[in-house]
Enzyme design. Sequence first.
Site, PDB file in Angstrom:
ATOM      1  N   TYR A  80     -17.091  10.675  25.109  1.00 23.07           N
ATOM      2  CA  TYR A  80     -17.406   9.678  24.066  1.00 23.07           C
ATOM      3  C   TYR A  80     -18.107  10.364  22.895  1.00 23.07           C
ATOM      4  O   TYR A  80     -17.809  10.112  21.726  1.00 23.07           O
ATOM      5  CB  TYR A  80     -18.303   8.593  24.652  1.00 23.07           C
ATOM      6  CG  TYR A  80     -18.577   7.456  23.689  1.00 23.07           C
ATOM      7  CD1 TYR A  80     -17.782   6.315  23.698  1.00 23.07           C
ATOM      8  CD2 TYR A  80     -19.626   7.528  22.766  1.00 23.07           C
ATOM      9  CE1 TYR A  80     -18.010   5.274  22.815  1.00 23.07           C
ATOM     10  CE2 TYR A  80     -19.861   6.491  21.881  1.00 23.07           C
ATOM     11  CZ  TYR A  80     -19.063   5.367  21.911  1.00 23.07           C
ATOM     12  OH  TYR A  80     -19.292   4.340  21.034  1.00 23.07           O
ATOM     13  N   PHE A 132      -2.596   2.231  -4.352  1.00 22.18           N
ATOM     14  CA  PHE A 132      -1.826   2.036  -3.134  1.00 22.18           C
ATOM     15  C   PHE A 132      -2.275   0.687  -2.577  1.00 22.18           C
ATOM     16  O   PHE A 132      -3.427   0.297  -2.762  1.00 22.18           O
ATOM     17  CB  PHE A 132      -2.045   3.175  -2.120  1.00 22.18           C
ATOM     18  CG  PHE A 132      -1.192   2.950  -0.904  1.00 22.18           C
ATOM     19  CD1 PHE A 132       0.190   3.076  -0.999  1.00 22.18           C
ATOM     20  CD2 PHE A 132      -1.729   2.530   0.298  1.00 22.18           C
ATOM     21  CE1 PHE A 132       1.006   2.787   0.086  1.00 22.18           C
ATOM     22  CE2 PHE A 132      -0.916   2.252   1.392  1.00 22.18           C
ATOM     23  CZ  PHE A 132       0.455   2.379   1.289  1.00 22.18           C
ATOM     24  N   THR A 133      -1.359  -0.011  -1.905  1.00 22.62           N
ATOM     25  CA  THR A 133      -1.626  -1.403  -1.488  1.00 22.62           C
ATOM     26  C   THR A 133      -2.979  -1.558  -0.775  1.00 22.62           C
ATOM     27  O   THR A 133      -3.797  -2.405  -1.157  1.00 22.62           O
ATOM     28  CB  THR A 133      -0.511  -1.902  -0.537  1.00 22.62           C
ATOM     29  OG1 THR A 133      -0.352  -0.947   0.513  1.00 22.62           O
ATOM     30  CG2 THR A 133       0.807  -2.065  -1.271  1.00 22.62           C
ATOM     31  N   ASP A 223      -7.184  10.984  -2.589  1.00 20.03           N
ATOM     32  CA  ASP A 223      -6.439  10.464  -1.445  1.00 20.03           C
ATOM     33  C   ASP A 223      -5.413  11.533  -1.086  1.00 20.03           C
ATOM     34  O   ASP A 223      -4.433  11.762  -1.811  1.00 20.03           O
ATOM     35  CB  ASP A 223      -5.755   9.145  -1.807  1.00 20.03           C
ATOM     36  CG  ASP A 223      -4.919   8.578  -0.652  1.00 20.03           C
ATOM     37  OD1 ASP A 223      -4.612   9.333   0.296  1.00 20.03           O
ATOM     38  OD2 ASP A 223      -4.563   7.388  -0.710  1.00 20.03           O
ATOM     39  N   LYS A 266       0.164  10.323   7.976  1.00 17.89           N
ATOM     40  CA  LYS A 266       1.093  10.952   7.043  1.00 17.89           C
ATOM     41  C   LYS A 266       0.813  12.445   6.920  1.00 17.89           C
ATOM     42  O   LYS A 266       1.714  13.265   6.974  1.00 17.89           O
ATOM     43  CB  LYS A 266       0.929  10.327   5.653  1.00 17.89           C
ATOM     44  CG  LYS A 266       1.413   8.923   5.523  1.00 17.89           C
ATOM     45  CD  LYS A 266       1.099   8.384   4.144  1.00 17.89           C
ATOM     46  CE  LYS A 266       2.344   7.871   3.465  1.00 17.89           C
ATOM     47  NZ  LYS A 266       2.883   6.655   4.056  1.00 17.89           N
ATOM     48  N   ARG A 389       9.230  -2.028  -2.134  1.00 19.50           N
ATOM     49  CA  ARG A 389       8.049  -1.576  -2.873  1.00 19.50           C
ATOM     50  C   ARG A 389       8.168  -2.148  -4.283  1.00 19.50           C
ATOM     51  O   ARG A 389       8.474  -1.477  -5.241  1.00 19.50           O
ATOM     52  CB  ARG A 389       7.946  -0.044  -2.905  1.00 19.50           C
ATOM     53  CG  ARG A 389       7.736   0.603  -1.563  1.00 19.50           C
ATOM     54  CD  ARG A 389       6.309   0.640  -1.004  1.00 19.50           C
ATOM     55  NE  ARG A 389       5.721  -0.578  -0.532  1.00 19.50           N
ATOM     56  CZ  ARG A 389       4.654  -0.625   0.279  1.00 19.50           C
ATOM     57  NH1 ARG A 389       4.085   0.475   0.715  1.00 19.50           N
ATOM     58  NH2 ARG A 389       4.131  -1.763   0.645  1.00 19.50           N
ATOM     59  N   PHE A 455       3.124  -8.638   2.189  1.00 17.13           N
ATOM     60  CA  PHE A 455       4.412  -7.999   2.489  1.00 17.13           C
ATOM     61  C   PHE A 455       4.574  -7.652   3.966  1.00 17.13           C
ATOM     62  O   PHE A 455       5.678  -7.545   4.459  1.00 17.13           O
ATOM     63  CB  PHE A 455       4.588  -6.727   1.640  1.00 17.13           C
ATOM     64  CG  PHE A 455       3.513  -5.694   1.844  1.00 17.13           C
ATOM     65  CD1 PHE A 455       2.350  -5.733   1.096  1.00 17.13           C
ATOM     66  CD2 PHE A 455       3.654  -4.697   2.792  1.00 17.13           C
ATOM     67  CE1 PHE A 455       1.350  -4.792   1.288  1.00 17.13           C
ATOM     68  CE2 PHE A 455       2.669  -3.746   2.991  1.00 17.13           C
ATOM     69  CZ  PHE A 455       1.504  -3.804   2.235  1.00 17.13           C
TER      70      PHE A 455
HETATM   71  N1  F0G Z   1      -3.024   6.174   1.015  1.00 11.86           N
HETATM   72  C1  F0G Z   1      -1.720   6.414   0.843  1.00 11.86           C
HETATM   73  C2  F0G Z   1      -1.274   7.231  -0.316  1.00 11.86           C
HETATM   74  C3  F0G Z   1      -0.792   5.897   1.745  1.00 11.86           C
HETATM   75  O1  F0G Z   1       0.502   6.136   1.543  1.00 11.86           O
HETATM   76  C4  F0G Z   1      -1.241   5.129   2.841  1.00 11.86           C
HETATM   77  C5  F0G Z   1      -0.293   4.558   3.794  1.00 11.86           C
HETATM   78  C6  F0G Z   1      -2.617   4.910   2.986  1.00 11.86           C
HETATM   79  C7  F0G Z   1      -3.476   5.453   2.058  1.00 11.86           C
HETATM   80  C8  F0G Z   1      -3.152   4.083   4.118  1.00 11.86           C
HETATM   81  O2  F0G Z   1      -3.096   4.804   5.296  1.00 11.86           O
HETATM   82  O3  F0G Z   1      -1.537   3.516   6.787  1.00 11.86           O
HETATM   83  O4  F0G Z   1      -3.099   5.233   7.706  1.00 11.86           O
HETATM   84  O5  F0G Z   1      -3.959   3.082   6.875  1.00 11.86           O
HETATM   85  N2  F0G Z   1       0.935   4.476   3.594  1.00 11.86           N
HETATM   86  C9  F0G Z   1       1.933   3.977   4.524  1.00 11.86           C
HETATM   87  C10 F0G Z   1       3.277   3.848   3.842  1.00 11.86           C
HETATM   88  C11 F0G Z   1       1.544   2.727   5.231  1.00 11.86           C
HETATM   89  O6  F0G Z   1       4.192   3.349   4.498  1.00 11.86           O
HETATM   90  O7  F0G Z   1       3.448   4.247   2.700  1.00 11.86           O
HETATM   91  P1  F0G Z   1      -2.911   4.116   6.739  1.00 11.86           P
END
Ligand code: F0G
Length: 482
Positions: A80, A132-133, A223, A266, A389, A455
């Site tokens: 842990y 980013f979303t 990022d 990623k 997108r 989405f």
């Molecule tokens: N920043 C970027 C540039 C991303 O592309 C993503 C995720 C995140 C942050 C968030 O990371 O999913 O680990 O919480 N992108 C995925 C996509 C979901 O399909 O483009 P996460």
Amino acid sequence: MSQVKFYSGENIPLELHKVRVVQKLHLVPIERRLEALYEGGFNTFRLNTTDVFLDMLTDSGTNAMSDQQTGAMQVADDAYAGSQSFFRLQKAVEEVLGKKYLLPAHQGRAAENILSKAFVKQGSLVPMNYHFTTAMAHITQYGGKIVELLYDEAYKIKSSHPFKGNMNIEKLDEVIKQHGAKNVPYIRMEASTNLIGGQPFSVQNLRDVRAIADKYGIKLVLDASLLGENVYLVKQREEEFKDKSMAEILLTMTDLADIVYFSARKLSSSRGGGICTNNHEIYRELEPLIPLFEGFLTYGGISVREIEAMAVGLRETLDETMICQSPRFIEYLANSLDAKGVPVVLPAGVLGCHVDAMQVCAHIPQSQYPAGALAAAFYLVSGVRGMERGSVSNQRDEYGNETYSDMELLRLAVPRRVFTLSQIKYVEDRMAWLYENRELIGGLKFVYEPPVLRFFMGGLEPLGDWPQKLMAKFRKDFGDSL
Ligand code: F0G
């Protein structure tokens, strides 16, 4: 050097790996795909993979793992607290990203939550090259706003600009002056800017952003979720770096940021995320939030096996022959589609090939979600699942009004070392057919709209019977083909 030239002169992205573990795919008939669309609310997120042939939804958590990664997973230390797996990851972060303090988070958006919770307040403004979303959702959740500062060229679908993800430096300066530096908690730069087609920024641009950050005493947050690919494209496209190693370029970039965060789904492996810095004060400020939201400081909500895979994966990010595979397949697909007249984002970026739904579905107004419609139509005719997108992925403004996105894209993700070239050629072939028959695609409307990140689970419905008509045309042209 990462490329193999062919005597014929053909630009074929040769695979420099072999396939040792395979997963069976399901290419179900178009009649079943139509049913699946209705069951899943015309939202590709809601499809079951038993109905999906090529899963091009995302590269997140779907890149192929290496034998070295899966091997390392067997020796994880699941304590842990004080897990050796964590210290191995910390060492890899220090070597590869050049930051000595690491805060683990279960994925990228968890890191975004921690950063927003610590730094964003009511009235804060976070300038960024593009949102980013999830980054935007967390900032607005804490009462902040974002401002996107790309150059105009970034919005051009077909361009020859090598760095469409560059931040507009003049506008950045202006925005900070107008808003007041004290209200700008940090500047966010996103490597390989996801939502504009996976477009990189240059090291020079990052240096210019750093200069503005220094001028106003504002933190610079990078990022790094797609940093490996951004580094690869810097090596390809930025003169100053063409003879530098991936490791040197990567460190040059992370050195310019006060805080680096990433989705390991990623960047390096299949799960996990983290925040790292060399600034002890920042580390201390963020530290208490990790046990509160993520887990103890030596696992942060990530399985220790994944932590081992993250450590190995981070080092593999420096292997150009590995990192180039996805961008080269994307380039191959984008250029082939372009040659067939299908409008795609150019120059080809990273993460996926992005088809311009605004042009393909020029007859569908944004209020009827052309990118969502194209994603559904493409799944119908191919079994390939891409991701919308465009405006469906946007969130409503504070008054509940629809905000239309700058671009309406269908993203066809090409996760690292997952697909073969004949599969890519299948995608090209079906997309070319759909483009010829694009007038048959119709619009969509929401029937279930969640208030946040709609989405993901939103439900839509086609306006009219266009899916049936498209299916009939498919049967006419392809006979009894799957
Ligand atoms: N920043 C970027 C540039 C991303 O592309 C993503 C995720 C995140 C942050 C968030 O990371 O999913 O680990 O919480 N992108 C995925 C996509 C979901 O399909 O483009 P996460």
